[in-house]
Design a protein around this motif. Structure first.
Motif, PDB file in Angstrom:
ATOM      1  N   GLU A  91      -1.714   1.108  -8.288  1.00 23.89           N
ATOM      2  CA  GLU A  91      -2.051   0.499  -6.999  1.00 23.89           C
ATOM      3  C   GLU A  91      -3.541   0.533  -6.757  1.00 23.89           C
ATOM      4  OE1 GLU A  91      -0.107   1.605  -3.316  1.00 23.89           O
ATOM      5  OE2 GLU A  91       1.669   2.085  -4.485  1.00 23.89           O
ATOM      6  N   SER A  92      -4.169   1.685  -7.012  1.00 23.00           N
ATOM      7  CA  SER A  92      -5.597   1.807  -6.737  1.00 23.00           C
ATOM      8  C   SER A  92      -6.413   0.926  -7.672  1.00 23.00           C
ATOM      9  CB  SER A  92      -6.052   3.257  -6.822  1.00 23.00           C
ATOM     10  OG  SER A  92      -5.783   3.769  -8.103  1.00 23.00           O
ATOM     11  N   SER A  93      -5.975   0.784  -8.932  1.00 23.87           N
ATOM     12  CA  SER A  93      -6.740  -0.081  -9.833  1.00 23.87           C
ATOM     13  C   SER A  93      -6.559  -1.547  -9.447  1.00 23.87           C
ATOM     14  CB  SER A  93      -6.340   0.152 -11.291  1.00 23.87           C
ATOM     15  OG  SER A  93      -4.996  -0.192 -11.506  1.00 23.87           O
ATOM     16  N   ARG A  94      -5.370  -1.918  -8.977  1.00 20.69           N
ATOM     17  CA  ARG A  94      -5.147  -3.278  -8.505  1.00 20.69           C
ATOM     18  C   ARG A  94      -6.027  -3.568  -7.294  1.00 20.69           C
ATOM     19  NH1 ARG A  94       0.641  -3.697  -7.191  1.00 20.69           N
ATOM     20  NH2 ARG A  94       0.847  -2.187  -8.850  1.00 20.69           N
ATOM     21  N   LEU A  95      -6.102  -2.623  -6.397  1.00 15.33           N
ATOM     22  CA  LEU A  95      -6.945  -2.783  -5.214  1.00 15.33           C
ATOM     23  C   LEU A  95      -8.412  -2.925  -5.617  1.00 15.33           C
ATOM     24  CD1 LEU A  95      -7.350  -2.732  -2.144  1.00 15.33           C
ATOM     25  CD2 LEU A  95      -7.468  -0.238  -2.298  1.00 15.33           C
ATOM     26  N   ALA A  96      -8.841  -2.146  -6.589  1.00 13.48           N
ATOM     27  CA  ALA A  96     -10.232  -2.232  -7.048  1.00 13.48           C
ATOM     28  C   ALA A  96     -10.530  -3.618  -7.615  1.00 13.48           C
ATOM     29  CB  ALA A  96     -10.507  -1.158  -8.090  1.00 13.48           C
ATOM     30  N   TRP A  97      -9.608  -4.170  -8.372  1.00 13.99           N
ATOM     31  CA  TRP A  97      -9.821  -5.514  -8.924  1.00 13.99           C
ATOM     32  C   TRP A  97      -9.896  -6.557  -7.820  1.00 13.99           C
ATOM     33  CZ3 TRP A  97     -11.957  -6.654 -13.174  1.00 13.99           C
ATOM     34  CH2 TRP A  97     -11.827  -5.829 -14.287  1.00 13.99           C
ATOM     35  N   TRP A  98      -9.054  -6.449  -6.813  1.00 15.25           N
ATOM     36  CA  TRP A  98      -9.119  -7.404  -5.703  1.00 15.25           C
ATOM     37  C   TRP A  98     -10.453  -7.302  -4.968  1.00 15.25           C
ATOM     38  CZ3 TRP A  98      -6.616 -11.617  -5.361  1.00 15.25           C
ATOM     39  CH2 TRP A  98      -5.324 -11.728  -5.858  1.00 15.25           C
ATOM     40  N   LEU A  99     -10.958  -6.089  -4.828  1.00 17.74           N
ATOM     41  CA  LEU A  99     -12.267  -5.915  -4.179  1.00 17.74           C
ATOM     42  C   LEU A  99     -13.381  -6.531  -5.012  1.00 17.74           C
ATOM     43  CD1 LEU A  99     -11.901  -2.294  -2.793  1.00 17.74           C
ATOM     44  CD2 LEU A  99     -11.916  -4.422  -1.484  1.00 17.74           C
ATOM     45  N   VAL A 100     -13.309  -6.377  -6.329  1.00 20.97           N
ATOM     46  CA  VAL A 100     -14.319  -6.979  -7.209  1.00 20.97           C
ATOM     47  C   VAL A 100     -14.262  -8.501  -7.110  1.00 20.97           C
ATOM     48  CG1 VAL A 100     -14.948  -7.316  -9.640  1.00 20.97           C
ATOM     49  CG2 VAL A 100     -14.433  -5.025  -8.796  1.00 20.97           C
ATOM     50  N   ILE A 101     -13.061  -9.057  -7.127  1.00 21.84           N
ATOM     51  CA  ILE A 101     -12.911 -10.515  -7.021  1.00 21.84           C
ATOM     52  C   ILE A 101     -13.443 -11.014  -5.681  1.00 21.84           C
ATOM     53  CG2 ILE A 101     -11.192 -12.370  -6.841  1.00 21.84           C
ATOM     54  CD1 ILE A 101      -9.553 -10.773  -8.952  1.00 21.84           C
TER      55      ILE A 101
END
Length: 114
Positions: A91-101
């Motif tokens: 979940e946290s890595s998915r959230l990090a990717w969305w923030l980068v995008i």
């Protein structure tokens, strides 16, 4: 004057001295200037609590014994950490990717506006 308590550090010495003073026992902290002289080195026998009136020794020892038997209170951060659920690594890595995008989109839009 008599040394009634040898503290681990100067802060603990002030806590114990304050507890004794709150009980009407005259005490003071000794050795705090010596601790500054050695800087960050581990102090040895610098933080002491002195009893001004030796007639209060029995009462002071009871107060100190009560202090030493206490369990440390849990910090608010520790209590909150126990209540909150930590996100799963996925979940946290998915959230990090969305923030980068999202950051890239904002960057591209701001370049297009200039």
């Amino acid at each position: 004057m008599k040394t009634i308590y040898r503290a681990a550090d100067i802060l603990e010495a002030h806590i114990v001295c304050g507890m004794l003073n709150a009980e009407g026992i005259e005490a003071e902290v000794a050795g705090f200037y010596q601790q500054g002289a050695v800087g960050q080195l581990a102090p040895q026998d610098f933080a002491r609590v002195l009893l001004l009136d030796e007639r209060d020794e029995a009462r002071a020892e009871r107060v100190i014994a009560d202090y030493e038997q206490r369990e440390p209170a849990p910090s608010p951060e520790r209590e909150r950490a126990g209540e909150e659920e930590t996100p799963e690594p996925e979940e946290s890595s998915r959230l990090a990717w969305w923030l980068v995008i999202a950051a890239l989109v904002v960057l591209l839009v701001s370049w297009g506006m200039s």
